[in-house]
Design an enzyme around this catalytic site. Structure first.
Site, PDB file in Angstrom:
ATOM      1  N   TYR A 185       0.833  -1.205   0.000  1.00  0.00           N
ATOM      2  CA  TYR A 185       0.000   0.000   0.000  1.00  0.00           C
ATOM      3  C   TYR A 185       0.863   1.249   0.000  1.00  0.00           C
ATOM      4  O   TYR A 185       2.073   1.179   0.219  1.00  0.00           O
ATOM      5  CB  TYR A 185      -0.964   0.007   1.189  1.00  0.00           C
ATOM      6  CG  TYR A 185      -0.325   0.293   2.535  1.00  0.00           C
ATOM      7  CD1 TYR A 185       0.471  -0.664   3.172  1.00  0.00           C
ATOM      8  CD2 TYR A 185      -0.514   1.512   3.175  1.00  0.00           C
ATOM      9  CE1 TYR A 185       1.047  -0.396   4.404  1.00  0.00           C
ATOM     10  CE2 TYR A 185       0.060   1.774   4.412  1.00  0.00           C
ATOM     11  CZ  TYR A 185       0.834   0.830   5.018  1.00  0.00           C
ATOM     12  OH  TYR A 185       1.415   1.083   6.236  1.00  0.00           O
TER      13      TYR A 185
ATOM     14  N   ARG B 158       8.101   4.423  -4.520  1.00  0.00           N
ATOM     15  CA  ARG B 158       8.128   3.415  -3.451  1.00  0.00           C
ATOM     16  C   ARG B 158       7.093   2.320  -3.714  1.00  0.00           C
ATOM     17  O   ARG B 158       7.341   1.143  -3.450  1.00  0.00           O
ATOM     18  CB  ARG B 158       7.894   4.077  -2.086  1.00  0.00           C
ATOM     19  CG  ARG B 158       8.096   3.112  -0.920  1.00  0.00           C
ATOM     20  CD  ARG B 158       8.072   3.795   0.433  1.00  0.00           C
ATOM     21  NE  ARG B 158       6.778   4.387   0.726  1.00  0.00           N
ATOM     22  CZ  ARG B 158       6.521   5.142   1.785  1.00  0.00           C
ATOM     23  NH1 ARG B 158       7.486   5.416   2.646  1.00  0.00           N
ATOM     24  NH2 ARG B 158       5.325   5.643   1.981  1.00  0.00           N
TER      25      ARG B 158
ATOM     26  N   ARG C  47      -7.670 -20.146  -2.806  1.00  0.00           N
ATOM     27  CA  ARG C  47      -6.632 -20.046  -1.780  1.00  0.00           C
ATOM     28  C   ARG C  47      -5.567 -21.129  -1.946  1.00  0.00           C
ATOM     29  O   ARG C  47      -5.845 -22.333  -1.824  1.00  0.00           O
ATOM     30  CB  ARG C  47      -7.263 -20.153  -0.396  1.00  0.00           C
ATOM     31  CG  ARG C  47      -6.252 -19.868   0.717  1.00  0.00           C
ATOM     32  CD  ARG C  47      -6.889 -19.863   2.098  1.00  0.00           C
ATOM     33  NE  ARG C  47      -5.905 -19.524   3.112  1.00  0.00           N
ATOM     34  CZ  ARG C  47      -5.012 -20.383   3.590  1.00  0.00           C
ATOM     35  NH1 ARG C  47      -5.016 -21.635   3.196  1.00  0.00           N
ATOM     36  NH2 ARG C  47      -4.132 -19.990   4.495  1.00  0.00           N
TER      37      ARG C  47
ATOM     38  N   HIS D   4      -1.050 -21.002  -1.356  1.00  0.00           N
ATOM     39  CA  HIS D   4       0.000 -20.040  -0.989  1.00  0.00           C
ATOM     40  C   HIS D   4       0.808 -19.538  -2.179  1.00  0.00           C
ATOM     41  O   HIS D   4       1.141 -18.366  -2.271  1.00  0.00           O
ATOM     42  CB  HIS D   4       0.948 -20.645   0.037  1.00  0.00           C
ATOM     43  CG  HIS D   4       0.322 -20.827   1.386  1.00  0.00           C
ATOM     44  ND1 HIS D   4      -0.745 -21.658   1.600  1.00  0.00           N
ATOM     45  CD2 HIS D   4       0.605 -20.267   2.584  1.00  0.00           C
ATOM     46  CE1 HIS D   4      -1.094 -21.618   2.875  1.00  0.00           C
ATOM     47  NE2 HIS D   4      -0.289 -20.774   3.491  1.00  0.00           N
TER      48      HIS D   4
ATOM     49  N   LYS E  65       6.472  -1.771   1.835  1.00  0.00           N
ATOM     50  CA  LYS E  65       5.260  -1.241   2.491  1.00  0.00           C
ATOM     51  C   LYS E  65       4.127  -2.251   2.329  1.00  0.00           C
ATOM     52  O   LYS E  65       3.170  -2.048   1.577  1.00  0.00           O
ATOM     53  CB  LYS E  65       4.900   0.145   1.928  1.00  0.00           C
ATOM     54  CG  LYS E  65       4.065   0.968   2.907  1.00  0.00           C
ATOM     55  CD  LYS E  65       4.101   2.432   2.572  1.00  0.00           C
ATOM     56  CE  LYS E  65       3.069   3.255   3.320  1.00  0.00           C
ATOM     57  NZ  LYS E  65       3.160   3.228   4.782  1.00  0.00           N
TER      58      LYS E  65
ATOM     59  N   GLU F 108      11.843   2.329  14.402  1.00  0.00           N
ATOM     60  CA  GLU F 108      10.913   3.386  13.982  1.00  0.00           C
ATOM     61  C   GLU F 108       9.611   3.215  14.746  1.00  0.00           C
ATOM     62  O   GLU F 108       9.454   2.267  15.521  1.00  0.00           O
ATOM     63  CB  GLU F 108      10.653   3.298  12.474  1.00  0.00           C
ATOM     64  CG  GLU F 108      10.055   1.950  12.078  1.00  0.00           C
ATOM     65  CD  GLU F 108       9.849   1.773  10.575  1.00  0.00           C
ATOM     66  OE1 GLU F 108       9.665   2.761   9.850  1.00  0.00           O
ATOM     67  OE2 GLU F 108       9.852   0.599  10.148  1.00  0.00           O
TER      68      GLU F 108
ATOM     69  N   LEU G 225      10.961   1.305   7.283  1.00  0.00           N
ATOM     70  CA  LEU G 225      10.360   1.834   6.064  1.00  0.00           C
ATOM     71  C   LEU G 225      11.029   3.183   5.788  1.00  0.00           C
ATOM     72  O   LEU G 225      11.092   4.035   6.680  1.00  0.00           O
ATOM     73  CB  LEU G 225       8.850   2.034   6.240  1.00  0.00           C
ATOM     74  CG  LEU G 225       8.192   2.487   4.947  1.00  0.00           C
ATOM     75  CD1 LEU G 225       8.004   1.312   3.993  1.00  0.00           C
ATOM     76  CD2 LEU G 225       6.863   3.163   5.204  1.00  0.00           C
TER      77      LEU G 225
HETATM   78  N1  PDD Z   1       2.699   5.051   7.619  1.00  0.00           N
HETATM   79  N2  PDD Z   1       7.331   3.796   9.145  1.00  0.00           N
HETATM   80  C1  PDD Z   1       6.217   3.052   9.075  1.00  0.00           C
HETATM   81  C2  PDD Z   1       6.225   1.677   9.675  1.00  0.00           C
HETATM   82  C3  PDD Z   1       5.070   3.554   8.424  1.00  0.00           C
HETATM   83  O1  PDD Z   1       3.960   2.814   8.337  1.00  0.00           O
HETATM   84  C4  PDD Z   1       5.107   4.874   7.884  1.00  0.00           C
HETATM   85  C5  PDD Z   1       3.930   5.457   7.177  1.00  0.00           C
HETATM   86  C6  PDD Z   1       6.292   5.611   7.999  1.00  0.00           C
HETATM   87  C7  PDD Z   1       6.415   7.001   7.431  1.00  0.00           C
HETATM   88  O2  PDD Z   1       6.408   6.966   6.030  1.00  0.00           O
HETATM   89  P1  PDD Z   1       5.866   8.190   5.164  1.00  0.00           P
HETATM   90  O3  PDD Z   1       6.642   9.392   5.594  1.00  0.00           O
HETATM   91  O4  PDD Z   1       6.143   7.793   3.768  1.00  0.00           O
HETATM   92  O5  PDD Z   1       4.389   8.344   5.483  1.00  0.00           O
HETATM   93  C8  PDD Z   1       7.392   5.033   8.624  1.00  0.00           C
HETATM   94  C9  PDD Z   1       1.503   5.447   6.886  1.00  0.00           C
HETATM   95  C10 PDD Z   1       1.223   6.897   6.976  1.00  0.00           C
HETATM   96  C11 PDD Z   1       0.357   4.560   7.328  1.00  0.00           C
HETATM   97  O6  PDD Z   1       0.588   3.372   7.458  1.00  0.00           O
HETATM   98  O7  PDD Z   1      -0.753   5.050   7.505  1.00  0.00           O
END
Ligand code: PDD
Length: 287
Positions: free
Chosen positions: A33, A52, A100, A102, A147, A180, A205
């Site tokens: 996403y 990304r 379904r 895997h 992501k 993070e 991320l």
């Molecule tokens: N989250 N780290 C993680 C684990 C994240 O899920 C996100 C973003 C970030 C920051 O990334 P960015 O600056 O590109 O938004 C760092 C989004 C906003 C979410 O999951 O809603």
């Protein structure tokens, strides 16, 4: 007009939008996403987000659902239909619908879903007093740079934060270093006014806000270093803050039970936030 969503080729009322029960995202978290901020009508850092998205798809060998120009048109059309000025565009791509099993299905088409959400501006209290974060062990898989929609540890972490009256949970690796937040990147400012954030790797991320902010920090001549920092260093830091597409730059003034600096939002954090807000507006002037 009721809020709309985009689901596999059609704009539909948000409340009626649905996907098939054998969508692989639903069964396996087999998808990725993006969350793209919209600020004063400007789609912020769209190409970086789409870069990304492409990278996440490539790492998981999921085909692109459509071309980049098409995705940009869909984004604008959904923003227009929903009258979005400040908020987020959410886009999700899964490997598609298949019985379904895997292993990758043959011939499944990637599924694309897009929604928007309005976001209220951050309150003055939040900006002045800052936020509390808690710390938790990082229980995620080894490819946090992708992501992925597989967010169970993030969900549990954010829930633990909410139950502790905190905004976010900072995750700690096996060495006690901060990776993070559950949905944001983590930053500190040292006593000698150096801004620190962990280097991009498979461990975090690589936030788009993070990428743009690093450029701004360097362009404005602040001292900066990309390196890991421990939870002990964070608790003793002069300032701390977090970044994401929904938070932009928000001060952190408490980590677990420890106040950061003087317990109020840091001066440098405030300046850096202003640079970022100005930067987002400047993107509108440029387009
Ligand atoms: N989250 N780290 C993680 C684990 C994240 O899920 C996100 C973003 C970030 C920051 O990334 P960015 O600056 O590109 O938004 C760092 C989004 C906003 C979410 O999951 O809603």
């Amino acid at each position: 007009m009721p809020r709309q969503a985009y689901v596999n080729g059609r704009f539909v009322p948000h409340r009626a939008a649905s996907v098939h029960i054998e969508d692989r995202g639903y069964q396996f978290s087999d998808g990725i996403y993006e969350v793209v901020p919209v600020y004063k009508g400007i789609v912020v850092d769209e190409d970086l987000h789409l870069d990304r998205l492409d990278r996440s798809l490539g790492e998981l060998r999921i085909d692109r659902p459509c071309s980049r120009p098409a995705l940009k048109i869909l984004t604008r059309e959904l923003i227009r239909r929903n009258g979005l000025t400040n908020g987020l565009v959410y886009m999700q791509v899964t490997r598609g619908v298949a019985p379904r099993d895997h292993k990758f299905p043959k011939g499944a088409k990637p599924a694309l879903v897009m929604t928007t959400r309005q976001v209220k501006p951050h309150s003055e209290a939040m900006l002045n007093e800052g936020l509390k974060v808690i710390t938790i062990p990082d229980q995620r898989w080894a490819r946090r740079d992708i992501k992925s929609i597989s967010l169970l540890p993030n969900v549990l972490g954010k829930q633990a934060a909410a139950e502790a009256g905190a905004y976010e949970a900072w995750q700690l690796d096996a060495d006690g270093m901060v990776t993070e937040g559950t949905s944001s990147n983590a930053w500190i400012v040292t006593d000698d006014n150096k801004v620190i954030t962990r280097a991009a790797s498979h461990a975090i991320l690589n936030g788009i806000t993070r990428i743009s902010l690093i450029k701004l920090i360097e362009a404005n001549g602040y001292r900066f270093e990309e390196r890991a920092f421990s939870v002990a260093e964070a608790k003793a830091a002069r300032e701390a803050f977090l970044t994401s597409s929904s938070s932009f730059v928000l001060p952190v003034t408490q980590i677990d039970e420890v106040a950061i600096g003087n317990g109020h939002a840091g001066l440098l954090t405030g300046k850096i936030r202003t640079h970022y807000m100005d930067y987002m507006e400047s993107l509108g002037a440029a387009s």
